[in-house]
Design a protein around this motif. Structure first.
Motif, PDB file in Angstrom:
ATOM      1  N   HIS A 270      -8.528 -11.078  -1.057  1.00 41.96           N
ATOM      2  CA  HIS A 270      -7.865  -9.872  -1.297  1.00 41.96           C
ATOM      3  C   HIS A 270      -7.987  -8.995   0.219  1.00 41.96           C
ATOM      4  CE1 HIS A 270      -8.561 -10.962  -5.307  1.00 41.96           C
ATOM      5  NE2 HIS A 270      -7.642  -9.870  -5.622  1.00 41.96           N
ATOM      6  N   LYS A 271      -9.182  -9.168   1.087  1.00 40.33           N
ATOM      7  CA  LYS A 271      -9.349  -8.406   2.227  1.00 40.33           C
ATOM      8  C   LYS A 271      -8.337  -9.100   3.056  1.00 40.33           C
ATOM      9  CE  LYS A 271     -14.091  -7.886   1.996  1.00 40.33           C
ATOM     10  NZ  LYS A 271     -15.478  -8.340   2.121  1.00 40.33           N
ATOM     11  N   GLN A 272      -7.833 -10.421   3.164  1.00 44.52           N
ATOM     12  CA  GLN A 272      -6.802 -11.137   3.862  1.00 44.52           C
ATOM     13  C   GLN A 272      -5.510 -10.342   3.687  1.00 44.52           C
ATOM     14  OE1 GLN A 272      -7.227 -12.693   6.789  1.00 44.52           O
ATOM     15  NE2 GLN A 272      -9.648 -12.742   6.394  1.00 44.52           N
TER      16      GLN A 272
ATOM     17  N   LEU B  35      -0.685  -6.826   5.076  1.00 46.39           N
ATOM     18  CA  LEU B  35       0.069  -5.885   4.791  1.00 46.39           C
ATOM     19  C   LEU B  35      -0.028  -4.792   6.097  1.00 46.39           C
ATOM     20  CD1 LEU B  35      -0.312  -4.452   1.043  1.00 46.39           C
ATOM     21  CD2 LEU B  35       1.892  -5.005   2.475  1.00 46.39           C
ATOM     22  N   ILE B  36      -1.163  -4.644   6.453  1.00 39.66           N
ATOM     23  CA  ILE B  36      -1.377  -3.670   7.622  1.00 39.66           C
ATOM     24  C   ILE B  36      -0.808  -4.069   8.718  1.00 39.66           C
ATOM     25  CG2 ILE B  36      -3.196  -2.916   9.287  1.00 39.66           C
ATOM     26  CD1 ILE B  36      -5.131  -2.996   6.600  1.00 39.66           C
TER      27      ILE B  36
ATOM     28  N   ASP C 164       5.145 -13.491  -5.022  1.00 41.94           N
ATOM     29  CA  ASP C 164       3.911 -14.620  -5.284  1.00 41.94           C
ATOM     30  C   ASP C 164       2.859 -14.767  -4.542  1.00 41.94           C
ATOM     31  OD1 ASP C 164       6.141 -15.102  -7.077  1.00 41.94           O
ATOM     32  OD2 ASP C 164       7.186 -16.344  -5.737  1.00 41.94           O
ATOM     33  N   ASP C 165       2.647 -14.532  -3.399  1.00 42.67           N
ATOM     34  CA  ASP C 165       1.361 -14.707  -2.681  1.00 42.67           C
ATOM     35  C   ASP C 165       0.266 -13.622  -2.794  1.00 42.67           C
ATOM     36  OD1 ASP C 165       2.736 -12.671  -1.204  1.00 42.67           O
ATOM     37  OD2 ASP C 165       2.221 -13.402   0.656  1.00 42.67           O
ATOM     38  N   ALA C 166       0.864 -12.785  -3.634  1.00 44.41           N
ATOM     39  CA  ALA C 166      -0.167 -11.586  -3.678  1.00 44.41           C
ATOM     40  C   ALA C 166      -1.448 -11.891  -4.816  1.00 44.41           C
ATOM     41  CB  ALA C 166       0.428 -10.235  -4.190  1.00 44.41           C
ATOM     42  N   PRO C 167      -2.639 -11.464  -4.408  1.00 44.38           N
ATOM     43  CA  PRO C 167      -3.646 -11.831  -5.579  1.00 44.38           C
ATOM     44  C   PRO C 167      -3.724 -10.848  -6.530  1.00 44.38           C
ATOM     45  CG  PRO C 167      -4.574 -10.636  -3.672  1.00 44.38           C
ATOM     46  CD  PRO C 167      -3.220 -10.710  -3.351  1.00 44.38           C
ATOM     47  N   ALA C 168      -4.114 -11.259  -7.588  1.00 46.35           N
ATOM     48  CA  ALA C 168      -4.278 -10.170  -8.855  1.00 46.35           C
ATOM     49  C   ALA C 168      -5.096  -8.869  -8.356  1.00 46.35           C
ATOM     50  CB  ALA C 168      -4.971 -10.923 -10.086  1.00 46.35           C
TER      51      ALA C 168
ATOM     52  N   ASP D 216      -9.730   0.301  -5.849  1.00 43.35           N
ATOM     53  CA  ASP D 216     -10.121   1.867  -5.189  1.00 43.35           C
ATOM     54  C   ASP D 216     -10.646   1.453  -3.646  1.00 43.35           C
ATOM     55  OD1 ASP D 216      -9.159   3.144  -7.335  1.00 43.35           O
ATOM     56  OD2 ASP D 216     -11.080   3.648  -7.780  1.00 43.35           O
ATOM     57  N   VAL D 217     -11.572   0.513  -3.680  1.00 44.94           N
ATOM     58  CA  VAL D 217     -12.230   0.278  -2.427  1.00 44.94           C
ATOM     59  C   VAL D 217     -11.373  -0.630  -1.429  1.00 44.94           C
ATOM     60  CG1 VAL D 217     -14.475  -0.535  -1.304  1.00 44.94           C
ATOM     61  CG2 VAL D 217     -14.608   0.891  -3.222  1.00 44.94           C
ATOM     62  N   LEU D 218     -10.835  -1.403  -2.133  1.00 44.33           N
ATOM     63  CA  LEU D 218     -10.136  -2.339  -1.302  1.00 44.33           C
ATOM     64  C   LEU D 218      -8.751  -1.853  -0.707  1.00 44.33           C
ATOM     65  CD1 LEU D 218      -9.359  -5.296  -0.857  1.00 44.33           C
ATOM     66  CD2 LEU D 218      -8.029  -5.476  -2.739  1.00 44.33           C
TER      67      LEU D 218
END
Ligand SMILES: Cc1cc2nc3c(=O)[nH]c(=O)nc-3n(C[C@H](O)[C@H](O)[C@H](O)COP(=O)(O)O)c2cc1C
Length: 370
Positions: free
Chosen positions: A96-98, A103-104, A297-301, A309-311
């Motif tokens: 998720h962090k990756q 995106l950034i 497709d490459d997005a995590p749930a 919220d924190v992510l």
């Protein structure tokens, strides 16, 4: 004679308001304007610090005088005990962090100067207790629970002489909500902006009216015109609760990014999507690069609240601060298709009331003598 009749339902007398039209907004000026226009304004305070809640409720009181208004907190069960960002961050998966980092990089989003709206503080039992205390100490007339309706909180609010209300989106939640002792229920259907459930407003409202017994029900989700209000009353609701309608009011513009105003004006009813990428719970918003990125497709749930919220909280703040146009987005319901210009709250209210009266009067044409 049309102009002799006034829109009315029993909740008007119960709450001391002119029209059975309730308006939810995150903006002090908008809430005050809804109440001053004869409706019932409700301030969304779930992302405000207790001191801010104290100050902002006092500000609204100043603007409305003796007229009634409410405050809304979201109180989901199962939140962490303490306001600890580090503890939550430690549990966020690398994947998720990756993804957020990607995106950034893709949109070249500079860092935010401070935490975003969702990371100013971490939703926790600790902060919720302090928010509730601020509400109880205030002279606000109504306490509304957006998610969850803990019986001890409802009791305490009633003990302070406040009207209590809960939003629900399913018949499954009715018994628990009635047992908590609320005075009013909002039946919020799938069409609604922001956090919403899977049942459409038409399917939901009559069921909840029947299940609520003597407790009045307000219809929410997709209400945009007087025709919708007349339909809500015909379904047994005693009024309506509206959110999307106020986003494009003059009073609300200090609170809305101009890019969002343009996107909302352009959006039709088919241009909203439900995504968990905002907060971890199902949330209807205008479709943008943000929702599309999380649908790819490459997005995590998305994670659960408050992990999501924190992510994404800081990034969401940075997107608005640095005007990253493709990713800027707002919560909005399917009713967004009806709102295509910026008008004052009083104009919106007058039109709603006039159209409701006309529609109600015209209904007798569907009855013929036999
Ligand atoms: C931008 C936005 C933010 C919202 N935030 C909250 C919230 O914090 N708490 C809450 O109880 N409801 C919230 N809602 C839902 C409204 O209270 C209301 O139920 C909903 O907007 C009704 O449907 P409509 O958008 O079709 O009028 C929000 C709605 C919008 C549009």
């Amino acid at each position: 004679m049309t102009n002799q009749l006034q829109l009315w339902s029993p909740v008007c007398d119960q709450l001391g308001i002119r029209y059975p039209i309730f308006g939810f907004a995150h903006c002090v000026q908008t809430v005050a304007a809804i109440t001053n226009a004869g409706g019932f304004g409700v301030y969304g305070a779930t992302r405000r610090f207790p001191q801010e809640i104290h100050d902002e409720l006092a500000e609204i009181r100043e603007l409305v005088g003796d007229r009634p208004f409410g405050v809304d907190l979201v109180l989901p069960p199962g939140m962490p005990e303490h306001n600890s960002r580090e503890a939550i961050e430690a549990e966020i998966p690398d994947e998720h962090k990756q993804f957020v980092k990607k995106l950034i990089d893709q949109y070249q989003v500079p860092e935010a100067s401070g935490p975003g709206m969702r990371t100013r503080f971490i939703r926790s039992a600790e902060i919720e207790a302090a928010q509730i205390e601020a509400v109880l100490k205030s002279d606000v007339n109504m306490f509304a629970c957006g998610i969850g309706s803990p019986p001890e909180v409802i009791n305490a609010a009633r003990g302070q002489g406040k009207v209590t209300l809960a939003l629900i989106g399913s018949p499954h939640h009715m018994q628990r909500t009635l047992a908590a002792g609320v005075d009013l229920i909002v039946a919020q259907g799938y069409d609604a902006g922001a956090h919403t459930g899977p049942i459409g407003t038409y399917s939901l409202v009559p069921q909840l009216v029947d299940a609520a017994g003597d407790v009045p029900v307000l219809a929410a989700g997709g209400v945009a015109t007087g025709r919708h209000i007349a339909a809500a009353l015909a379904m047994g609701a005693q009024g309506v609760w509206m959110g999307t309608a106020w986003l494009l009011t003059t009073e609300h513009q200090e609170h809305l990014h101009p890019v969002n105003a343009a996107k909302l004006i352009a959006a039709g009813s088919g241009d909203t999507v439900i995504t968990r990428s905002e907060s971890g719970k199902t949330f209807r918003q205008v479709r943008t690069g943000w929702s599309q990125a999380w649908e790819a497709d490459d997005a995590p749930a998305p994670l659960k609240m408050p992990y999501q919220d924190v992510l994404v909280g800081d990034l969401l703040g940075a997107i608005e601060e640095h005007n990253i146009e493709p990713l800027i987005h707002s919560g909005a319901g399917q009713s967004v298709g009806y709102f295509n210009e910026i008008r004052s709250v009083a104009d919106v209210m007058d039109q709603l009331v006039e159209e409701t009266c006309k529609t109600l009067e015209a209904q007798s044409r569907f009855l013929k003598s036999t």
